[in-house]
Design a protein around this motif. Structure first.
Motif, short mmCIF file in Angstrom:
data_model
loop_
_atom_site.label_atom_id
_atom_site.label_comp_id
_atom_site.label_asym_id
_atom_site.label_seq_id
_atom_site.Cartn_x
_atom_site.Cartn_y
_atom_site.Cartn_z
N ASP A 136 0.83 -1.21 0.00
CA ASP A 136 0.00 0.00 0.00
C ASP A 136 0.87 1.26 0.00
O ASP A 136 0.57 2.24 -0.70
N LYS A 139 2.20 1.67 -3.46
CA LYS A 139 1.14 2.14 -4.36
C LYS A 139 0.88 3.63 -4.19
O LYS A 139 0.60 4.35 -5.15
N LYS A 140 1.01 4.11 -2.96
CA LYS A 140 0.79 5.54 -2.68
C LYS A 140 1.97 6.41 -3.10
O LYS A 140 1.91 7.64 -3.04
#
Length: 341
Positions: A136, A139-140
């Motif tokens: 995550d 992805k950010k």
């Protein structure tokens, strides 16, 4: 809540960890243990508070009370026992490696499909909350674009007979190396386009130490080092254009640290209070899949499983390392696309 009665096949160390995990996990009961040695099964049951003990795997699989099976035997018979679980109509999780090569792994998965019985791999890294957090963050864009991943895993396992034997599909690659390789595949999200590798073997023929260098699309790279000769850092470091992420203990990440472009640490993330030991997540995912009738979990699909062992087959073919087991002729044909360093 539906309570799953779990039967465990094999009475070694991992089986004990699984039994203790299930005692603490809501929705599961470690119901039965089976070993080919009845006395060993009874001793295991006494130590881990399991009252039903069998002296053969077939007896456990014939028990109508068993609703799910965990296979914790040696690498060489995972596929054979998985098929027995399927024949018995018992959903199962198979301790990694799912099998010692892609051919036998694929046979099991196709057989499970034909019988409509869930059969998954207990590759806990694909289910682990710390890996989910890491993906995550990537992805950010917290460290920019990922450029390089370096991961290593090593322990002194030279005294473990099952790992030093070709007959049990031993060696560092299948017992340890598949963890950092899985981490790399999860982070990169695509197979490598080229690979260079080399290894050192024991007198028994198994791989003891290896270095694997991979290149990926868009100029990305990864290096994996695996050893059964001694302990390594056991870390995974992900380098991006704007910083890096470090994971301690790549096979079961204990914390995630984020560093900015100047090298200063900006975050440290730890596991939740409800965390048991990391094994619980694969059981929860398998339970959900079984209840709704899915043949795989979204975390570890059949494509994930076969991709990993197709890759390890290719490495072993390059190393000319073949087990005296079924399906290995298929491995010998996989020499192209990987070169020795």
């Amino acid at each position: 809540m539906i309570e799953f009665k779990v039967g465990i096949l094999g009475a070694g160390h991992i089986a004990g960890v699984i039994a203790d995990t299930l005692h603490k996990l809501e929705g599961f009961t470690p119901y039965a243990i089976a070993s080919r040695d009845k006395d060993k099964a009874i001793a295991f049951g006494t130590e881990h508070d399991i009252k039903v003990c069998y002296g053969s795997y077939d007896e456990l699989l014939a028990d109508p009370e068993v609703e799910m099976v965990y296979v914790a035997t040696v690498n060489s018979n995972h596929a054979e026992i998985a098929k027995k679980c399927i024949d018995a109509g018992k959903p199962s999780l198979i301790e990694k490696p799912f099998s010692y090569n892609a051919k036998t792994a694929n046979e099991v998965l196709q057989y499970a499909d034909s019988k409509k019985v869930f059969c998954g791999e207990a590759m806990w890294l694909r289910y682990h909350q710390m890996m989910e957090i890491t993906l995550d963050l990537i992805k950010k864009g917290i460290i920019g674009d990922v450029r390089t991943v370096v991961a290593d895993l090593g322990y002194n396992l030279r005294e473990k007979e099952r790992i030093t034997s070709m007959e049990t599909a031993g060696g560092a690659l299948l017992d340890l190396g598949i963890y950092p390789l899985t981490a790399v595949f999860m982070i990169m999200g695509t197979p490598p386009v080229s690979v260079a590798s080399n290894y050192v073997k024991l007198a028994s023929g198994v791989d003891a130490y290896s270095t694997i260098q991979m290149s990926f699309p868009k100029g990305k790279f990864a290096t994996v080092i695996t050893s059964m000769l001694g302990k390594l850092d056991n870390k995974c470091i992900i380098y991006g254009t704007d910083g890096r992420i470090e994971l301690d203990n790549v096979n079961c990440p204990e914390k995630v640290r984020v560093f900015g472009p100047n090298g200063n640490q900006t975050q440290e993330l730890n596991m939740t209070e409800r965390y048991i030991n990391g094994y619980e997540y694969e059981f929860l995912a398998a339970r959900e899949a079984i209840i709704v009738g899915r043949m795989e979990t979204p975390q570890n699909t059949r494509t994930n499983i076969l991709s990993l062992y197709t890759f390890t087959d290719t490495l072993r073919a390059t190393w000319e390392l073949f087990y005296p087991l079924p399906g290995e002729d298929d491995v010998k044909s996989k020499r192209p696309n990987v070169k020795k360093m």
